[in-house]
Write a protein that holds these residues in place. Structure first.
Motif, PDB file in Angstrom:
ATOM      1  N   PHE A   1       0.824  -1.208   0.000  1.00  0.00           N
ATOM      2  CA  PHE A   1       0.000   0.000   0.000  1.00  0.00           C
ATOM      3  C   PHE A   1       0.862   1.264   0.000  1.00  0.00           C
ATOM      4  CE2 PHE A   1      -3.445  -2.457   2.526  1.00  0.00           C
ATOM      5  CZ  PHE A   1      -3.927  -3.012   1.341  1.00  0.00           C
ATOM      6  N   SER A   2       0.285   2.319  -0.518  1.00  0.00           N
ATOM      7  CA  SER A   2       0.934   3.628  -0.424  1.00  0.00           C
ATOM      8  C   SER A   2       0.827   4.128   1.013  1.00  0.00           C
ATOM      9  CB  SER A   2       0.255   4.618  -1.365  1.00  0.00           C
ATOM     10  OG  SER A   2      -1.067   4.885  -0.914  1.00  0.00           O
ATOM     11  N   LYS A   3       1.489   5.230   1.309  1.00  0.00           N
ATOM     12  CA  LYS A   3       1.479   5.770   2.663  1.00  0.00           C
ATOM     13  C   LYS A   3       0.055   6.087   3.129  1.00  0.00           C
ATOM     14  CE  LYS A   3       3.653   9.374   5.495  1.00  0.00           C
ATOM     15  NZ  LYS A   3       4.577  10.544   5.493  1.00  0.00           N
ATOM     16  N   GLY A   4      -0.714   6.733   2.258  1.00  0.00           N
ATOM     17  CA  GLY A   4      -2.096   7.069   2.596  1.00  0.00           C
ATOM     18  C   GLY A   4      -2.963   5.840   2.769  1.00  0.00           C
ATOM     19  N   GLN A   5      -2.771   4.852   1.897  1.00  0.00           N
ATOM     20  CA  GLN A   5      -3.549   3.620   1.986  1.00  0.00           C
ATOM     21  C   GLN A   5      -3.242   2.859   3.274  1.00  0.00           C
ATOM     22  OE1 GLN A   5      -2.406   1.811  -1.708  1.00  0.00           O
ATOM     23  NE2 GLN A   5      -4.158   2.651  -2.832  1.00  0.00           N
ATOM     24  N   LYS A   6      -1.965   2.921   3.697  1.00  0.00           N
ATOM     25  CA  LYS A   6      -1.602   2.269   4.957  1.00  0.00           C
ATOM     26  C   LYS A   6      -2.331   2.898   6.137  1.00  0.00           C
ATOM     27  CE  LYS A   6       3.018   0.641   3.606  1.00  0.00           C
ATOM     28  NZ  LYS A   6       4.473   0.803   3.781  1.00  0.00           N
ATOM     29  N   ARG A   7      -2.488   4.217   6.084  1.00  0.00           N
ATOM     30  CA  ARG A   7      -3.214   4.898   7.153  1.00  0.00           C
ATOM     31  C   ARG A   7      -4.669   4.430   7.216  1.00  0.00           C
ATOM     32  NH1 ARG A   7      -1.346  11.213   6.276  1.00  0.00           N
ATOM     33  NH2 ARG A   7       0.820  10.989   6.989  1.00  0.00           N
ATOM     34  N   ILE A   8      -5.279   4.317   6.035  1.00  0.00           N
ATOM     35  CA  ILE A   8      -6.677   3.861   5.979  1.00  0.00           C
ATOM     36  C   ILE A   8      -6.777   2.433   6.489  1.00  0.00           C
ATOM     37  CG2 ILE A   8      -8.676   3.442   4.495  1.00  0.00           C
ATOM     38  CD1 ILE A   8      -7.411   5.460   2.507  1.00  0.00           C
ATOM     39  N   ALA A   9      -5.906   1.559   5.998  1.00  0.00           N
ATOM     40  CA  ALA A   9      -5.937   0.150   6.386  1.00  0.00           C
ATOM     41  C   ALA A   9      -5.731  -0.004   7.888  1.00  0.00           C
ATOM     42  CB  ALA A   9      -4.881  -0.634   5.620  1.00  0.00           C
ATOM     43  N   SER A  10      -4.781   0.739   8.444  1.00  0.00           N
ATOM     44  CA  SER A  10      -4.496   0.658   9.882  1.00  0.00           C
ATOM     45  C   SER A  10      -5.699   1.104  10.694  1.00  0.00           C
ATOM     46  CB  SER A  10      -3.280   1.519  10.235  1.00  0.00           C
ATOM     47  OG  SER A  10      -2.120   1.021   9.623  1.00  0.00           O
TER      48      SER A  10
ATOM     49  N   SER B   1     -15.852  10.324   3.627  1.00  0.00           N
ATOM     50  CA  SER B   1     -15.290  11.585   4.089  1.00  0.00           C
ATOM     51  C   SER B   1     -14.829  11.493   5.539  1.00  0.00           C
ATOM     52  CB  SER B   1     -16.332  12.698   3.942  1.00  0.00           C
ATOM     53  OG  SER B   1     -15.853  13.916   4.484  1.00  0.00           O
ATOM     54  N   LYS B   2     -15.660  10.896   6.399  1.00  0.00           N
ATOM     55  CA  LYS B   2     -15.323  10.764   7.813  1.00  0.00           C
ATOM     56  C   LYS B   2     -14.139   9.832   8.007  1.00  0.00           C
ATOM     57  CE  LYS B   2     -16.206  11.401  12.237  1.00  0.00           C
ATOM     58  NZ  LYS B   2     -16.072  12.744  12.883  1.00  0.00           N
ATOM     59  N   LEU B   3     -14.122   8.712   7.283  1.00  0.00           N
ATOM     60  CA  LEU B   3     -13.005   7.773   7.388  1.00  0.00           C
ATOM     61  C   LEU B   3     -11.710   8.439   6.942  1.00  0.00           C
ATOM     62  CD1 LEU B   3     -11.832   4.999   7.937  1.00  0.00           C
ATOM     63  CD2 LEU B   3     -12.635   4.263   5.673  1.00  0.00           C
ATOM     64  N   GLY B   4     -11.786   9.236   5.879  1.00  0.00           N
ATOM     65  CA  GLY B   4     -10.600   9.943   5.412  1.00  0.00           C
ATOM     66  C   GLY B   4     -10.103  10.935   6.439  1.00  0.00           C
ATOM     67  N   GLN B   5     -11.032  11.652   7.044  1.00  0.00           N
ATOM     68  CA  GLN B   5     -10.673  12.648   8.056  1.00  0.00           C
ATOM     69  C   GLN B   5      -9.946  12.006   9.232  1.00  0.00           C
ATOM     70  OE1 GLN B   5     -14.091  14.835   9.507  1.00  0.00           O
ATOM     71  NE2 GLN B   5     -12.994  15.560  11.305  1.00  0.00           N
ATOM     72  N   LEU B   6     -10.474  10.871   9.718  1.00  0.00           N
ATOM     73  CA  LEU B   6      -9.870  10.210  10.875  1.00  0.00           C
ATOM     74  C   LEU B   6      -8.585   9.467  10.520  1.00  0.00           C
ATOM     75  CD1 LEU B   6     -13.103   8.868  12.624  1.00  0.00           C
ATOM     76  CD2 LEU B   6     -11.688  10.807  13.301  1.00  0.00           C
ATOM     77  N   SER B   7      -8.418   9.137   9.236  1.00  0.00           N
ATOM     78  CA  SER B   7      -7.198   8.452   8.798  1.00  0.00           C
ATOM     79  C   SER B   7      -6.115   9.432   8.367  1.00  0.00           C
ATOM     80  CB  SER B   7      -7.510   7.506   7.633  1.00  0.00           C
ATOM     81  OG  SER B   7      -8.490   6.563   7.979  1.00  0.00           O
ATOM     82  N   GLY B   8      -6.497  10.709   8.225  1.00  0.00           N
ATOM     83  CA  GLY B   8      -5.532  11.711   7.801  1.00  0.00           C
ATOM     84  C   GLY B   8      -5.300  11.745   6.306  1.00  0.00           C
ATOM     85  N   VAL B   9      -6.331  11.341   5.529  1.00  0.00           N
ATOM     86  CA  VAL B   9      -6.221  11.373   4.071  1.00  0.00           C
ATOM     87  C   VAL B   9      -7.476  12.014   3.506  1.00  0.00           C
ATOM     88  CG1 VAL B   9      -4.799   9.283   4.038  1.00  0.00           C
ATOM     89  CG2 VAL B   9      -7.288   9.096   3.732  1.00  0.00           C
ATOM     90  N   SER B  10      -7.496  12.231   2.201  1.00  0.00           N
ATOM     91  CA  SER B  10      -8.662  12.838   1.560  1.00  0.00           C
ATOM     92  C   SER B  10      -9.753  11.799   1.299  1.00  0.00           C
ATOM     93  CB  SER B  10      -8.262  13.472   0.229  1.00  0.00           C
ATOM     94  OG  SER B  10      -7.867  12.469  -0.699  1.00  0.00           O
ATOM     95  N   GLU B  11     -10.973  12.287   1.086  1.00  0.00           N
ATOM     96  CA  GLU B  11     -12.095  11.398   0.756  1.00  0.00           C
ATOM     97  C   GLU B  11     -11.815  10.635  -0.532  1.00  0.00           C
ATOM     98  OE1 GLU B  11     -16.907  11.684  -0.275  1.00  0.00           O
ATOM     99  OE2 GLU B  11     -15.793  13.450   0.379  1.00  0.00           O
ATOM    100  N   SER B  12     -11.231  11.305  -1.527  1.00  0.00           N
ATOM    101  CA  SER B  12     -10.951  10.642  -2.802  1.00  0.00           C
ATOM    102  C   SER B  12      -9.942   9.507  -2.622  1.00  0.00           C
ATOM    103  CB  SER B  12     -10.436  11.657  -3.828  1.00  0.00           C
ATOM    104  OG  SER B  12      -9.242  12.273  -3.369  1.00  0.00           O
ATOM    105  N   THR B  13      -9.010   9.645  -1.684  1.00  0.00           N
ATOM    106  CA  THR B  13      -8.043   8.576  -1.423  1.00  0.00           C
ATOM    107  C   THR B  13      -8.754   7.350  -0.862  1.00  0.00           C
ATOM    108  OG1 THR B  13      -6.264  10.159  -0.987  1.00  0.00           O
ATOM    109  CG2 THR B  13      -5.961   7.946  -0.129  1.00  0.00           C
TER     110      THR B  13
END
Length: 288
Positions: free
Chosen positions: A16-25, A40-52
């Motif tokens: 995974f990319s750095k952003g994807q790792k944050r989401i997965a974790s 949007s909420k998941l992105g916010q709490l993972s530190g990434v954008s909604e599109s990511t």
């Protein structure tokens, strides 16, 4: 895929990319909450954008973020206690119009069933009911009310229907003592799946009966042991299991069965109307 989503995330972490790792974790550590979050909420709490987040769902092989979300929901629904469900509902609905939130959820599930229901499987269930020597209807706990409703109408249409009662330990098997080849058990089961329903369906199947299911997905315990099953999600709304979609599916089954029986149904209800009129079963509009 519902059973292996956490394994997929863990095993794919190195790619995974750095952003994807944050989401997965975040999902692996908080899957009970993530299952009910917007992208949007998941992105916010993972530190990434909604599109990511949306692209990550595609990367995992899903048709979009809602598909990933449904997979997580299916995985956890049979795991959450009532207390945990209340906590999830509080976090989802806090500050929102509860009436609109609940009804919108029910509308969404009805729309999903209408769009995706397997018509061939539906017809197979109706065919089996028409051919059955005897029909046993089974549903326990919150599903018992769906079973009772189904029994009320099927008992009017057919003379070979039995509602299996589950109010005493052991009594349920005594009611099925004569079940065998040519008979059908129409069983109803939704998360959190009742062991009683599964054990009873297994008993009936071992004795040669055909198992038909009304459940939420084909990989549910009942779905896997059924010869044919109609699928409708029971939505988890706080401590409540919303049976709006399953009840709508039951209505469709009853109407389809009535069409298959044809003129017999008209004759049945013509006779019933005479009985109801004779004995004053129903009041009239001008009754005080």
């Amino acid at each position: 895929m519902a059973k292996g989503i956490l394994y997929t995330l863990e095993s794919g972490m190195s790619g995974f990319s750095k952003g994807q790792k944050r989401i997965a974790s975040y999902i692996m550590e908080n899957y009970d909450k993530a299952a009910f979050m917007t992208a949007s909420k998941l992105g916010q709490l993972s530190g990434v954008s909604e599109s990511t987040v949306v692209r990550f769902a595609y990367e995992l092989g899903y048709a979009g973020y809602p598909a990933l979300q449904r997979t997580l929901q299916e995985m956890i629904r049979s795991r959450l206690t009532s207390t945990q469900r209340i906590q999830v509902a509080d976090s989802m609905m806090s500050g929102h119009d509860v009436l609109s939130s609940v009804m919108r959820s029910d509308f969404d599930r009805l729309r999903m069933v209408a769009d995706k229901a397997d018509r061939r499987e539906f017809d197979l269930v109706v065919d089996e009911l028409v051919r059955a020597r005897h029909i046993y209807i089974l549903g326990v706990r919150s599903s018992s009310f769906v079973a009772g409703y189904l029994n009320f109408y099927m008992h009017l249409l057919l003379d070979n229907v039995t509602l299996v009662q589950s109010n005493e330990a052991g009594a349920i098997f005594e009611q099925l003592f004569r079940i065998g080849p040519g008979d059908v058990m129409l069983a109803i089961s939704f998360p959190r799946y009742s062991k009683s329903t599964i054990n009873t369906a297994k008993f009936a199947k071992d004795r040669g009966a055909t198992i038909l299911g009304i459940t939420d997905n084909e990989m549910s315990p009942l779905g896997q042991m059924s010869s044919a099953a109609v699928l409708a999600p029971s939505e988890m709304i706080s401590f409540v299991d919303s049976m709006v979609a399953p009840m709508s599916m039951v209505n469709a089954l009853l109407v389809a069965l009535g069409f298959r029986l044809g003129k017999d149904v008209s004759n049945i209800f013509s006779e019933l109307e005479d009985i109801w009129e004779t004995y004053g079963v129903f009041g009239k509009a001008d009754d005080e």
